[in-house]
Write a protein that holds these residues in place. Structure first.
Motif, PDB file in Angstrom:
ATOM      1  N   GLN A 151       0.825  -1.206   0.000  1.00  0.00           N
ATOM      2  CA  GLN A 151       0.000   0.000   0.000  1.00  0.00           C
ATOM      3  C   GLN A 151       0.863   1.262   0.000  1.00  0.00           C
ATOM      4  O   GLN A 151       0.533   2.257  -0.646  1.00  0.00           O
ATOM      5  N   LEU A 152       1.975   1.228   0.727  1.00  0.00           N
ATOM      6  CA  LEU A 152       2.796   2.428   0.903  1.00  0.00           C
ATOM      7  C   LEU A 152       3.677   2.747  -0.300  1.00  0.00           C
ATOM      8  O   LEU A 152       3.930   3.916  -0.593  1.00  0.00           O
ATOM      9  N   GLN A 153       4.169   1.716  -1.003  1.00  0.00           N
ATOM     10  CA  GLN A 153       5.145   1.962  -2.056  1.00  0.00           C
ATOM     11  C   GLN A 153       4.663   2.948  -3.121  1.00  0.00           C
ATOM     12  O   GLN A 153       5.435   3.834  -3.532  1.00  0.00           O
ATOM     13  N   PRO A 154       3.410   2.877  -3.601  1.00  0.00           N
ATOM     14  CA  PRO A 154       2.981   3.859  -4.612  1.00  0.00           C
ATOM     15  C   PRO A 154       2.950   5.298  -4.098  1.00  0.00           C
ATOM     16  O   PRO A 154       2.898   6.236  -4.886  1.00  0.00           O
ATOM     17  N   MET A 155       2.974   5.453  -2.777  1.00  0.00           N
ATOM     18  CA  MET A 155       2.942   6.798  -2.203  1.00  0.00           C
ATOM     19  C   MET A 155       4.328   7.414  -2.130  1.00  0.00           C
ATOM     20  O   MET A 155       4.464   8.607  -1.858  1.00  0.00           O
ATOM     21  N   SER A 156       5.373   6.595  -2.325  1.00  0.00           N
ATOM     22  CA  SER A 156       6.752   7.058  -2.145  1.00  0.00           C
ATOM     23  C   SER A 156       7.481   7.106  -3.476  1.00  0.00           C
ATOM     24  O   SER A 156       7.433   6.161  -4.257  1.00  0.00           O
ATOM     25  N   ARG A 157       8.182   8.191  -3.697  1.00  0.00           N
ATOM     26  CA  ARG A 157       8.988   8.320  -4.910  1.00  0.00           C
ATOM     27  C   ARG A 157      10.192   7.385  -4.854  1.00  0.00           C
ATOM     28  O   ARG A 157      10.621   6.848  -5.873  1.00  0.00           O
ATOM     29  N   GLU A 158      10.724   7.167  -3.637  1.00  0.00           N
ATOM     30  CA  GLU A 158      11.877   6.302  -3.458  1.00  0.00           C
ATOM     31  C   GLU A 158      11.409   4.892  -3.089  1.00  0.00           C
ATOM     32  O   GLU A 158      10.350   4.713  -2.500  1.00  0.00           O
ATOM     33  N   PRO A 159      12.213   3.865  -3.402  1.00  0.00           N
ATOM     34  CA  PRO A 159      11.838   2.502  -3.018  1.00  0.00           C
ATOM     35  C   PRO A 159      11.893   2.315  -1.503  1.00  0.00           C
ATOM     36  O   PRO A 159      12.790   2.843  -0.835  1.00  0.00           O
ATOM     37  N   LEU A 160      10.937   1.582  -0.970  1.00  0.00           N
ATOM     38  CA  LEU A 160      10.941   1.259   0.447  1.00  0.00           C
ATOM     39  C   LEU A 160      11.867   0.069   0.675  1.00  0.00           C
ATOM     40  O   LEU A 160      11.832  -0.913  -0.076  1.00  0.00           O
ATOM     41  N   ALA A 161      12.685   0.161   1.703  1.00  0.00           N
ATOM     42  CA  ALA A 161      13.649  -0.899   2.019  1.00  0.00           C
ATOM     43  C   ALA A 161      13.282  -1.505   3.366  1.00  0.00           C
ATOM     44  O   ALA A 161      13.640  -0.969   4.423  1.00  0.00           O
TER      45      ALA A 161
END
Length: 683
Positions: free
Chosen positions: A156-166
């Motif tokens: 859910q969060l990844q499309p909200m972030s310009r950077e990749p979530l790690a």
């Protein structure tokens, strides 16, 4: 690894600033208390619920059980110093920390483990991306996570972030309870110990496959920015652990990836690991100074003004560059001012400092010209960009309960607005109301409580008056004759006028067609002034607009005529003519744009339609994927409490902006109610 991110000044590590941000209710202040306790700065962990926290100590925050203003803390951990800026999450209060975000080294976004609440973090994630601020995610209250929810949360969060979530950790679950975590970078497992640092243990066998999968994904994310790591993966070689840790530190500091950690502030689970991540991966103040365009020298980024304390007016800010001492000169709006006493802030307590060094977050006294957002002193210190504050969609008209407080009111409002840039007030010339505007109803309620507590000014509130206007449908004419004899010189003024409607928005036109000296030239401006007097309150009780007036005839007396007499005559003529010209009511209509999460745009449109709105369009948000924008024309009277209704259908996320568009005719029962209310108020 931590040494790679340190900067030093005068023998001690430079203070690094971390902002705790995120939605309301995620436990940011509780996490701050846990960090203070875990670092040894306190001998017990304060509780927001019990009212024993160092932060949220104001009466307003205590009463609400949540943050209503930013909290400042300092801690030392393993030789490193950190300033924590705890930013409120509530829509009405989050603005208090927006200016501070610009000068922090890293933002920690605190979120819930529930995937359905992930969207609440999107506005802050978008803001951090826009500002280019390195950030990490901390999934708090992990004990409430249901099985499988962490994967869903990340998705859910990844499309909200310009950077990749790690993702840095995965939870260890025993039955329904989460008892620890696996650190994917270190390939180690830890068991939570309430109130203590987690204990190392073996990775559970049932998690080995999941650990390998998630670690591979983490390494592939980092390999996008490191050819050496990419080569190791392509050769199916296990990368050196120091390389992995270095990449995490560098990529986080350069805002290339967003680490995701998890834990529980209330049980101290994962808090020590979070502190270690902050040690290794928070960039130094020099990186922040470069982001702000500062080039050497001493500079103070002011992010809040505080009034009303024992020390008087304080400028809260961060030192970037050379050390700052009491008496040092700072350039404020081109003029030099000397810094007063310096204080370290820990919740509500302050400690006097001999000097503030690079990175320190301090309160500085006696800089009278300082304002929120300014960068004082230092080469190239012209000022940071002003935060884009949300629209001030709540407004109340206020009157003092004791008329003797009127003078105190304006002084108090000035100071409150200086502290809170999201607040504004003005004296409405047309309605003669003092109008206070804020983000929402909760915001204004706290401000009004503060007004009484701090400054002793109690006020009554009501909805602000709507600036209705009136105009005319047809042409009409009238004669105004003012004749009065009361001993000595009398008064005589006589004029004939014709009026006609103008197109909407044309305003007022006055034409003089006097011939033959029927009215001497020196009295004609007085006639126009009288006409304007009458237009201030038309037959329906409101100012008159969009009318053309022609002065056609009149007469005068060589002795008794005067400017005053012709002004009275002009007012009399205009009053009579307006009554003959079929007056009607006009209401202000605003252009409204509602930004709301995807799937809620049609509901927002229904809300606007129910408030007599004319929907202009529903379309995808121009910048945010999966969000929608509804545009409409809405009567200004329908804006009252619209914010609360829109937020109720969007998990509190919908926002709107409104600006005056035009005046439109108001008829039927709505007009009758407005006219009746104005008549009652006049009597």
């Amino acid at each position: 690894m931590g040494n790679t991110q340190k900067a030093t000044n005068g023998g001690r590590a430079a203070t690094r600033a971390v902002a705790l941000v995120g939605p309301a209710g995620t436990g940011k202040t509780s996490l701050a208390e846990a960090l203070l306790f875990a670092s040894g700065m306190t001998n017990r962990q304060g509780s927001v619920e019990a009212g024993s926290s160092i932060g949220d100590a104001s009466p307003e925050a205590r009463a609400r059980g949540s943050s209503t203003e930013m909290n400042l803390y300092h801690l030392d951990y393993m030789g490193d110093r950190f300033a924590l800026i705890d930013v409120p999450g509530g829509p009405g209060f989050a603005v208090d920390g927006l200016a501070a975000l610009q000068s922090v080294d890293l933002a920690l976004v605190v979120i819930d483990p529930a995937p359905e609440r992930a969207i609440l973090a999107e506005p802050m994630l978008r803001r951090l991306d826009r500002l280019g601020i390195p950030h990490a995610l901390f999934v708090n209250k992990i004990e409430h996570a249901r099985a499988g929810s962490l994967r869903e949360l990340i998705a859910q969060l990844q499309p909200m972030s310009r950077e990749p979530l790690a993702l840095r950790q995965i939870p260890i679950r025993e039955g329904d309870e989460i008892t620890g975590y696996v650190d994917l970078a270190l390939e180690r497992a830890y068991r939570y110990r309430p109130g203590k640092e987690s204990e190392r243990t073996e990775i559970p066998g049932e998690l080995l496959a999941r650990e390998k999968e998630e670690r591979t994904h983490l390494l592939e994310t980092l390999a996008d920015f490191d050819d050496a790591l990419l080569e190791a993966l392509l050769m199916d070689q296990e990368p050196d652990q120091d390389l992995v840790l270095r990449d995490l530190a560098v990529d986080t500091a350069q805002n290339k990836v967003v680490p995701v950690l998890l834990g529980s502030a209330l049980s101290d689970g994962g808090v020590h690991r979070l502190l270690k991540m902050l040690r290794h991966e928070t960039p130094p103040p020099e990186a922040t100074a470069a982001r702000l365009g500062l080039e050497g020298g001493s500079a103070l980024h002011v992010f809040k003004i505080a009034n009303g304390g024992a020390m008087g007016r304080l400028a809260l800010g961060r030192v970037l560059g050379a050390a700052l001492r009491e008496g040092d000169e700072l350039v404020v709006d081109g003029a030099a001012e000397r810094a007063g006493s310096l204080f370290l802030v820990q919740g509500e307590k302050t400690t006097k400092l001999a000097e503030a060094r690079t990175g320190d977050v301090v309160a500085v006294a006696k800089i009278e010209g300082a304002r929120c957002g300014m960068i004082l002193g230092g080469k190239g210190a012209a000022g940071a960009a002003a935060p884009d504050y949300p629209a001030r969609n709540a407004a109340v008209a206020i009157t003092t309960r004791d008329r003797k407080d009127d003078v105190k009111l304006s002084t108090a409002l000035h100071r409150l607005c200086e502290e809170d840039p999201a607040l504004e007030w003005n004296q409405d010339d047309a309605s003669h109301e003092t109008v206070l505007r804020g983000i929402n109803v909760d915001h204004l309620a706290v401000v009004l409580g503060r007004l009484q507590r701090r400054y002793g000014v109690a006020v009554d509130t009501r909805a602000p008056g709507i600036p209705y206007r009136e105009s005319i449908r047809k042409a009409a004419g009238a004669r105004g004759r003012h004749k009065k004899q009361s001993g000595g010189h009398g008064q005589y003024g006589d004029c004939v006028i014709e009026i006609r409607p103008l197109e909407r928005g044309a305003g007022f036109q006055f034409e003089d067609r006097i011939t033959g000296g029927a009215i001497p030239r020196q009295y004609i401006p007085a006639v126009e002034a009288g006409i304007r007097d009458a237009m201030e309150r038309g037959p329906l009780g409101f100012p008159v607009v969009d009318v053309a007036v022609t002065l056609t005839d009149g007469s005068f007396h060589s002795v008794d005529s005067s400017e005053l007499a012709f002004r009275v005559a002009g007012r009399m003529a205009m009053t009579e003519a307006l009554e003959k010209a079929s007056p009607f009511l006009l209401e202000p209509v605003a252009k409204v744009a509602v930004d709301t999460p995807g799937g809620t745009g049609s509901k927002a449109g229904s809300v606007l339609s129910a408030r007599r709105g004319q929907i202009l369009g529903l379309s995808p948000h121009p910048e945010w994927s999966r969000w929608e924008r509804v545009e409409a024309l809405l009567p200004e009277s329908a804006l009252h409490r619209l914010d609360a209704e829109l937020r109720s259908l969007s998990q509190g996320l919908a926002e709107f902006s409104a600006s005056f568009d035009h005046l439109a005719e108001l008829g039927g029962k709505h007009a009758d109610e407005v006219i009746k209310a104005r008549s009652a108020a006049a009597h």
